[in-house]
Design an enzyme around this catalytic site. Structure first.
Site: not given
Ligand code: ACO
Length: 428
Positions: A267, A306, A362
């Site tokens: 988060h 996101h 972020d």
């Molecule tokens: N880098 C590379 N690949 C990614 C990323 C990323 N940052 N985020 C998602 N993906 C990919 C996943 O591997 C997945 O690929 P696939 O379909 O081939 O398996 C696809 O995109 C979908 O990803 P999910 O994890 O299902 O997306 P979800 O909506 O659950 O996740 C999250 C959102 C947790 C923010 C994710 O994008 C992530 O981990 N980002 C990096 C961490 C981050 O920046 N967090 C801050 C969020 S903003 C906040 O909290 C204020």
């Protein structure tokens, strides 16, 4: 006009039910009538992590994740961030309307005059170890405040709730600043009520020997970052505040639950991870290799993607501009150059395009906080300061919502069936 109902046929019994649809939603409780027998509990929905369940009605923040829209009480975040002060935003979120000049003055004065904390809070904070994480200190300190204000339990009284809102808005920055001083082994700097909200906080963190030369560009940059974090509808920490608050506990305890939720790396901790990632990349020529690793599933591009925004996070756009303003003051940081190049490469790459992965709030915020002189461990505390008015507004809305009760999800029991107790001597 098409009928606003949903017809469900239960193939277990052959019975058909018609459920009303309102606001694109059916009521989960309407499913309870769907039973196989009189003893049957009734149909439930299974929704771990609340992926598709609205838990409240809210008039505070609107997000359209596909279009990249964020609005506080109907005002676009872009306009708010350009024109409003943080206290104005806090008023807007909590009262529902922008304050007029007299209302803003009254609100700002009240918040400015309640910044001191009881000296026993200071003794309490001094009890933490020298290396205590500031978020652990903040959540402990804010939770402890409830013991100093037993009147805060009187949550049915709107005037009492307002008084606690003022107290929290004024005292959380003081405790947050004390946590910063602890991190640096510096004596606590007391609040100065002649300064504005941001100026006072910055002074409490950076003043040495009672002296600090304010940099108004950096202060406004910090204010914009707090505004951009002020509310984000039913996120994890806000849901925590609502759920804990639904038990009827005082707001200090409910807000400390929000701080605890924000402490988690999924988060509030992502901006810290962005800095670690930029350190790991180290130089621009290593970006392509890093991107290839991410595409092979060996790690993530932190600060991208996101759960809600499937296009550019509107806050990220604004933060990028703030980053340029800040670095114009503090000098260019090689990490910012890596971040800009990384963003440009990722935005053109099919892997990120097809998955709708764009920079989130972020991606740049950690770089800015670092340039301002805040250490990585402290970034989440700054996030908490920003989110505080949103937590308070959501708590207030929850208290006034007649449809709400104590939050209490259901479960699907997967444990053993009833069995007799086995005495210790007979266990293998
Ligand atoms: N880098 C590379 N690949 C990614 C990323 C990323 N940052 N985020 C998602 N993906 C990919 C996943 O591997 C997945 O690929 P696939 O379909 O081939 O398996 C696809 O995109 C979908 O990803 P999910 O994890 O299902 O997306 P979800 O909506 O659950 O996740 C999250 C959102 C947790 C923010 C994710 O994008 C992530 O981990 N980002 C990096 C961490 C981050 O920046 N967090 C801050 C969020 S903003 C906040 O909290 C204020």
């Amino acid at each position: 006009m098409a009928q606003q109902t949903l017809t469900i046929t239960d193939n277990r019994t052959g019975k058909t039910y018609e459920l009303p649809i309102a606001d694109g939603t059916i009521k989960a409780m309407d499913l309870r009538q769907i039973r196989t027998s009189a003893e049957d509990f009734g149909l439930m929905t299974y929704d771990p992590a609340f992926m598709n369940t609205a838990a409240c009605r809210s008039a505070i923040t609107f997000i359209d994740g596909d279009k990249g829209i964020l609005e506080y009480r109907g005002y676009p975040i872009e306009e708010i961030a350009e024109h409003a002060s943080f206290l104005e935003v806090a008023y807007l979120l909590n009262e529902g309307e922008l304050p007029n000049a007299a209302q803003l003055k009254k609100w700002s004065d009240e918040v400015r005059y309640h910044t001191y904390v009881h000296t026993n809070i200071i003794k309490f904070l001094e009890g933490f170890r020298y290396d205590a994480h500031p978020m652990g200190m903040l959540l402990g300190g804010v939770g402890a405040l409830s013991t100093f204000y037993p009147d805060a339990k009187n949550i049915e009284d709107p005037r009492c709730r307002y008084a606690q809102r003022v107290r929290l808005m004024s005292k959380v920055p003081t405790i947050a600043a004390f946590c910063f001083r602890n991190l640096h082994g510096l004596p606590y700097e007391f609040p100065r009520n002649d300064l504005d909200y941001i100026g006072n906080f910055v002074n409490m963190t950076f003043s040495i020997g009672g002296k600090h030369e304010p940099n108004l560009v950096l202060q406004r940059a910090l204010e914009i970052l707090l505004i951009l974090h002020a509310d984000h509808e039913q996120n994890c920490s806000t849901s925590a505040v609502r759920a804990v608050g639904s038990s009827g506990v005082d707001p200090f305890s409910a807000i400390s639950a929000g701080i605890a939720a924000l402490y988690g790396p999924l988060h509030g901790g992502a901006n810290e991870a962005v800095l670690r990632m930029l350190d790991e990349i180290g130089s621009k020529d290593r970006i392509p290799a890093f991107i290839e690793k991410v595409k092979k599933g060996e790690g993530r591009l932190m600060g991208f993607g996101h759960r809600v925004y499937k296009s550019y996070d509107p806050r990220a756009r604004l933060i990028k501009k703030v980053a340029y303003d800040v670095f114009a003051q503090t000098g260019m940081n090689p990490k910012l150059e890596i971040a800009i190049e990384l963003e440009q490469i990722a935005l053109k790459d099919e892997y990120f395009i097809s998955r709708k992965l764009y920079p989130n709030v972020d991606f740049y915020s950690g770089l800015i906080y670092q340039a301002m002189g805040y250490p990585t461990d402290y970034f989440t505390v700054l996030f908490a300061l920003g989110r505080l008015p949103g937590w308070l507004a959501q708590w207030e809305e929850m208290i006034g919502d007649k449809e709400q009760k104590i939050a209490r999800p259901r479960q699907i029991f997967t444990g053993p069936a009833r069995r007799p107790y086995v005495p210790l001597a007979k266990r293998g």
